[in-house]
Design an enzyme around this catalytic site. Structure first.
Site, short mmCIF file in Angstrom:
data_model
loop_
_atom_site.label_atom_id
_atom_site.label_comp_id
_atom_site.label_asym_id
_atom_site.label_seq_id
_atom_site.Cartn_x
_atom_site.Cartn_y
_atom_site.Cartn_z
N GLU A 1 19.76 -2.84 24.25
CA GLU A 1 18.73 -3.14 25.23
C GLU A 1 18.65 -2.00 26.25
OE1 GLU A 1 16.09 -5.89 27.47
OE2 GLU A 1 16.28 -4.75 25.63
N ASP B 1 20.19 -7.21 21.52
CA ASP B 1 20.53 -6.59 22.81
C ASP B 1 21.84 -5.81 22.76
OD1 ASP B 1 18.31 -7.63 24.32
OD2 ASP B 1 19.26 -9.60 24.19
#
Length: 252
Positions: free
Chosen positions: A80, A108
């Site tokens: 992310e 992420d």
């Protein structure tokens, strides 16, 4: 809300959030609630990773002060915050190296200890509802899901919370602090309710005055943090990953 975000979060988190929004053609000055949500999500991802390492045997270690031993490797790869091209390159590299299944959507984080991708969620609603939405979207048992709320609740795949209780408590405390600071400035209701957000946006567009009660300066104290966002394939012996020094919301 925009002024609050810039005062509340580390400047690099703000910069990454702005780049993310602009990549999708969104304006942080207009879609301020989304701006706040992205900054919050980024910070949780960084806090999730912070201080966690694995040794040469693959055992998890927590190092909170000073430079970690050179033999230690960051437990989590932060995906992310990277632009989409770079993020997919990192994901492909991880899959090629570890043999794990490539996810359909960008996750992420990657956990080198458990050998799995992680999807982090931060919700203003009920955690179980948001968890189900994430699970239905991802449709993969290979990606681990961990949801946090602003009320201190959390939910994770098979009740496996990955981190130790203290690390998770630090994240929950930060989220609760953000909620309290928003509420004290009359921003929380619009952050939660889309209808209220539209009303607040119209009000903000009419007013050119800065947010009341926000200090003009922010302390830029740093903890063992933010090194570099290097492509992982450039240095196989790297010990640095994306780190951030998280500023707490300034008190009124």
């Amino acid at each position: 809300m925009e002024e609050f975000v810039r005062q509340c979060f580390n400047p690099m988190i703000v910069e990454l959030a702005e780049k993310t929004m602009k990549e999708y053609g969104e304006d942080p000055k207009i879609e301020t609630n989304k701006f706040a949500a992205i900054c919050t999500h980024l910070e949780v991802c960084f806090m999730y990773s912070d201080f966690h390492f694995i040794d040469e045997r693959g055992e998890s270690k927590i190092v909170e002060s000073g430079d970690p031993n050179a033999l230690l490797k960051h437990r989590f790869e932060i995906i992310e915050g990277r632009d989409r091209t770079m993020a997919w390159t990192v994901v492909n590299s991880i899959c090629n190296t570890t043999g794990v299944e490539k996810p359909k959507f960008l996750p992420d984080l990657y956990d080198y200890k458990e050998n799995r991708f992680i999807e982090i969620g931060v919700t203003r609603r009920e955690v179980h509802i948001y968890y189900l939405e994430k699970a239905n979207k991802i449709k993969s048992e290979k990606t681990h899901i961990h949801i946090f709320s602003f009320t201190g609740e959390e939910m994770a795949t098979k009740a496996d919370y990955t981190l130790d209780e203290e690390s998770r408590a630090r994240i929950k405390t930060r989220l609760f602090t953000i909620r309290q600071e928003m509420a004290s400035r009359g921003l929380w209701d619009s952050f939660v309710s889309p209808r209220e957000a539209k009303r607040q946006l119209k009000k903000d567009l009419k007013s050119q005055e800065p947010c009341a009660g926000l200090p003009n300066k922010v302390s830029h104290r740093t903890s063992p943090a933010l090194k570099t966002l290097e492509p992982m394939w450039m240095d196989s012996n790297r010990t640095a990953a994306l780190r951030a020094s998280f500023l707490k919301c300034p008190k009124k």
